[in-house]
Design a protein around this motif. Structure first.
Motif, mmCIF file in Angstrom:
data_model
loop_
_atom_site.group_PDB
_atom_site.id
_atom_site.type_symbol
_atom_site.label_atom_id
_atom_site.label_comp_id
_atom_site.label_asym_id
_atom_site.label_seq_id
_atom_site.Cartn_x
_atom_site.Cartn_y
_atom_site.Cartn_z
ATOM 1 N N GLN A 8 0.842 -1.211 0.000
ATOM 2 C CA GLN A 8 0.000 0.000 0.000
ATOM 3 C C GLN A 8 0.876 1.260 0.000
ATOM 4 O O GLN A 8 0.631 2.207 -0.739
ATOM 5 C CB GLN A 8 -0.896 0.036 1.241
ATOM 6 C CG GLN A 8 -1.959 -1.035 1.278
ATOM 7 C CD GLN A 8 -2.793 -0.910 2.554
ATOM 8 O OE1 GLN A 8 -2.923 0.154 3.127
ATOM 9 N NE2 GLN A 8 -3.362 -2.011 2.998
ATOM 10 N N LEU A 41 -2.354 16.413 4.291
ATOM 11 C CA LEU A 41 -2.239 14.978 4.581
ATOM 12 C C LEU A 41 -0.883 14.660 5.220
ATOM 13 O O LEU A 41 -0.785 13.923 6.206
ATOM 14 C CB LEU A 41 -2.371 14.163 3.286
ATOM 15 C CG LEU A 41 -3.764 14.080 2.671
ATOM 16 C CD1 LEU A 41 -3.709 13.347 1.337
ATOM 17 C CD2 LEU A 41 -4.703 13.339 3.626
ATOM 18 N N PHE A 45 -0.068 13.388 9.208
ATOM 19 C CA PHE A 45 0.635 12.130 9.485
ATOM 20 C C PHE A 45 1.886 12.387 10.342
ATOM 21 O O PHE A 45 2.119 11.705 11.345
ATOM 22 C CB PHE A 45 1.000 11.476 8.147
ATOM 23 C CG PHE A 45 1.732 10.172 8.276
ATOM 24 C CD1 PHE A 45 1.180 9.106 8.983
ATOM 25 C CD2 PHE A 45 2.974 9.987 7.670
ATOM 26 C CE1 PHE A 45 1.857 7.894 9.095
ATOM 27 C CE2 PHE A 45 3.650 8.783 7.770
ATOM 28 C CZ PHE A 45 3.095 7.740 8.482
ATOM 29 N N ALA A 48 0.880 13.159 13.872
ATOM 30 C CA ALA A 48 0.453 11.981 14.622
ATOM 31 C C ALA A 48 1.666 11.191 15.109
ATOM 32 O O ALA A 48 1.712 10.731 16.254
ATOM 33 C CB ALA A 48 -0.426 11.099 13.738
ATOM 34 N N ILE A 203 -1.821 4.534 13.803
ATOM 35 C CA ILE A 203 -1.240 5.548 12.900
ATOM 36 C C ILE A 203 -0.682 4.885 11.633
ATOM 37 O O ILE A 203 -0.790 5.424 10.530
ATOM 38 C CB ILE A 203 -0.135 6.343 13.635
ATOM 39 C CG1 ILE A 203 -0.750 7.100 14.816
ATOM 40 C CG2 ILE A 203 0.548 7.327 12.701
ATOM 41 C CD1 ILE A 203 0.262 7.716 15.752
ATOM 42 N N LYS A 205 -1.811 2.500 10.005
ATOM 43 C CA LYS A 205 -2.857 2.239 9.005
ATOM 44 C C LYS A 205 -3.014 3.419 8.052
ATOM 45 O O LYS A 205 -3.457 3.274 6.922
ATOM 46 C CB LYS A 205 -4.199 1.974 9.699
ATOM 47 C CG LYS A 205 -4.201 0.725 10.532
ATOM 48 C CD LYS A 205 -5.627 0.199 10.675
ATOM 49 C CE LYS A 205 -5.651 -1.198 11.236
ATOM 50 N NZ LYS A 205 -5.422 -1.292 12.656
ATOM 51 N N PHE A 206 -2.664 4.604 8.547
ATOM 52 C CA PHE A 206 -2.795 5.794 7.706
ATOM 53 C C PHE A 206 -1.492 6.150 6.973
ATOM 54 O O PHE A 206 -1.425 7.163 6.284
ATOM 55 C CB PHE A 206 -3.242 7.000 8.549
ATOM 56 C CG PHE A 206 -4.621 6.810 9.111
ATOM 57 C CD1 PHE A 206 -5.736 7.110 8.339
ATOM 58 C CD2 PHE A 206 -4.803 6.287 10.377
ATOM 59 C CE1 PHE A 206 -7.009 6.900 8.841
ATOM 60 C CE2 PHE A 206 -6.074 6.075 10.894
ATOM 61 C CZ PHE A 206 -7.179 6.381 10.127
ATOM 62 N N ALA A 207 -0.490 5.279 7.148
ATOM 63 C CA ALA A 207 0.811 5.589 6.526
ATOM 64 C C ALA A 207 0.700 5.803 5.011
ATOM 65 O O ALA A 207 1.303 6.739 4.485
ATOM 66 C CB ALA A 207 1.833 4.508 6.854
ATOM 67 N N LEU A 209 -1.620 7.101 3.195
ATOM 68 C CA LEU A 209 -2.131 8.455 2.926
ATOM 69 C C LEU A 209 -1.083 9.513 3.284
ATOM 70 O O LEU A 209 -0.865 10.471 2.537
ATOM 71 C CB LEU A 209 -3.371 8.712 3.791
ATOM 72 C CG LEU A 209 -4.723 8.372 3.177
ATOM 73 C CD1 LEU A 209 -5.834 8.733 4.162
ATOM 74 C CD2 LEU A 209 -4.920 9.139 1.865
ATOM 75 N N GLY A 210 -0.466 9.320 4.439
ATOM 76 C CA GLY A 210 0.536 10.277 4.903
ATOM 77 C C GLY A 210 1.719 10.327 3.953
ATOM 78 O O GLY A 210 2.192 11.406 3.581
ATOM 79 N N THR A 278 8.595 4.981 5.250
ATOM 80 C CA THR A 278 8.174 6.142 6.042
ATOM 81 C C THR A 278 9.363 7.062 6.300
ATOM 82 O O THR A 278 9.240 8.291 6.224
ATOM 83 C CB THR A 278 7.548 5.689 7.376
ATOM 84 O OG1 THR A 278 6.510 4.764 7.076
ATOM 85 C CG2 THR A 278 6.980 6.843 8.155
#
Ligand code: ASP
Length: 426
Positions: A8, A41, A45, A48, A203, A205-207, A209-210, A278
């Protein structure tokens, strides 16, 4: 079937490059100005991740150290950790030194390239102002900041070294107080650490998008001038840094992993991929720490005890990519200024790069300040740093990934040396 997180994130990264290039800073899509959307966005991230850094570092170090069984356990693990960090940072710097001497990026046809590279006067003045008056004596400040006069202020200002030192002492003295209070505190801090890991999972899970927001914003903001710098005037500097980083991350560290821990490097890369991507997108090893811990524990199988101690320390003091970059950048600038660097000067650069990489904060562009300290040590002006600004962000993304990768290799090697059996094996 649900797509694995690292896929993803990878897809998000590719989409971000496309979207960023297409939209640029001014582009609109369906009537919406895209740049602020990317920025929103990405910042959300980053916020967070940063939100949980302080409690995560404090709780994991305190519970890690207090669970280590007193002075001997702590001393052994601490000794191994320092040995690993120093050795790999030095190897990284020497790799950088080798490439910068082989490629000579600061010379064009044997002549210093200062005139060709050209300084962006406005940017150079800005940086010079920011780093004004920095000299090699700032090195002592790094070590002074280890013992902060106010631990709450250190936490608020993101002075991680001070926070780590306080937490190490706190964890150690928890083992020296009366048993009841000690075990109560132990359960409390373990609970805080577990809650922080729970938040990290959320957090993560939103990687995608971030990462999309951060990378699209960076790519959109890269102008023709910067692309030109990467391709032409700073091409051989970029190449030297990238080649040296590649050798360190694709040969040296995997070799250590295989030789000393018998771990299959490919499996380790796969385990660490979400954290590495990341790190690449955020250009901050400190903000990446929650994900690094999650991947090292859950995917690479390192125990909580080892990960809690080795990783927060590593994210703050172990920066192989940064150390390497500092050395290559300082050597490049010296070459471009036509400075003959004797062996003694090169040795000074290696030493100062090693020491400053310990004090560099795990935030974007933090190396720049350290590089001006090195420049001062070999007698070059601070504004010379302006030469490398155009390519700094891009190289920051790569060096930060190497920083995080090295921490994770350290955690695995140390876990194996402590006889841990759960570590991912090849
Ligand atoms: N961005 C790097 C990091 O967070 C530090 C640096 O080299 O600027 O690891």
């Amino acid at each position: 079937m649900k797509l694995k997180l690292h896929w993803q994130i990878l897809i998000a990264l590719v989409l971000a490059v496309i979207a960023g290039r297409l939209s640029g800073v001014d582009g609109e899509w369906l009537g919406i100005h895209m740049y602020p959307v990317y920025a929103f966005l990405g910042t959300l991230f980053m916020n967070a991740l940063k939100m949980i850094i302080v409690p995560l570092i404090v709780a994991s170090i305190i519970s890690g150290v207090s669970g280590m069984g007193g002075t001997s356990g702590l001393g052994r693990l601490g000794g191994k950790t320092i040995l690993f960090y120093m050795t790999t940072s030095l190897l990284a710097i020497l790799t950088g030194l080798l490439f910068v001497n082989l490629i000579d990026p600061g010379l064009v046809d044997g002549e210093p390239a200062r005139a060709i590279v050209g300084l962006d006067p406005a940017a150079a003045a800005q940086v010079a102002q920011k780093v004004q008056g920095r000299t090699a004596s700032d090195l002592t400040d790094v070590f002074l900041s280890m013992v902060p006069p106010n631990v709450v202020a250190a936490a608020a200002d993101g002075q991680m070294l001070g926070l780590i030192f306080f937490s190490l002492l706190f964890g150690y003295f928890m083992t020296r107080i009366d048993r009841d209070s000690g075990s109560l505190l132990g359960r409390f801090w373990q609970g805080v650490a577990d809650v922080m890991m729970g938040m990290t999972e959320l957090i993560m899970k939103f990687a995608p998008l971030g990462v999309f927001g951060l990378v699209a914003k960076t790519i959109a903001g890269i102008g023709a001038e910067q692309l030109n710098a990467v391709a032409v005037s700073l091409g051989s500097f970029t190449l030297s840094v990238m080649l040296a980083l590649a050798v360190h991350a694709l040969i040296t560290l995997p070799l250590l992993l295989y030789l000393f821990a018998r771990v299959n490097p490919l499996a380790h890369y796969r385990a660490m991929l979400p954290a590495l991507l990341t790190a690449f997108s955020t250009a901050s090893s400190s903000a990446t720490l929650p994900l690094t811990m999650e991947c090292v524990r859950d995917n690479a199988g390192v125990s909580n005890r080892t990960a809690s101690f080795v990783l927060p320390l590593g994210a703050t003091v172990n920066m192989d990519g940064t150390a390497l970059y500092e050395c290559v950048a300082a050597m490049f600038i010296a070459q471009a200024y036509g400075l003959e660097l004797s062996l003694v000067s090169q040795f000074t650069i290696v030493l100062v790069a090693l020491l400053t990489s310990i004090g560099v904060a795990g935030i974007p562009a933090a190396s720049l300040v350290a590089i001006t300290i090195i420049l001062a040590a070999v007698g070059l002006p601070a504004e010379a740093i302006g030469m490398i600004l155009a390519v700094d962000r891009i190289l920051d993304m790569f060096r930060t990934s190497v920083n995080v990768f090295s921490d994770s290799v350290g955690a695995v090697l140390i876990a194996r040396s402590e006889g841990e059996q759960g570590v991912l094996r090849g």
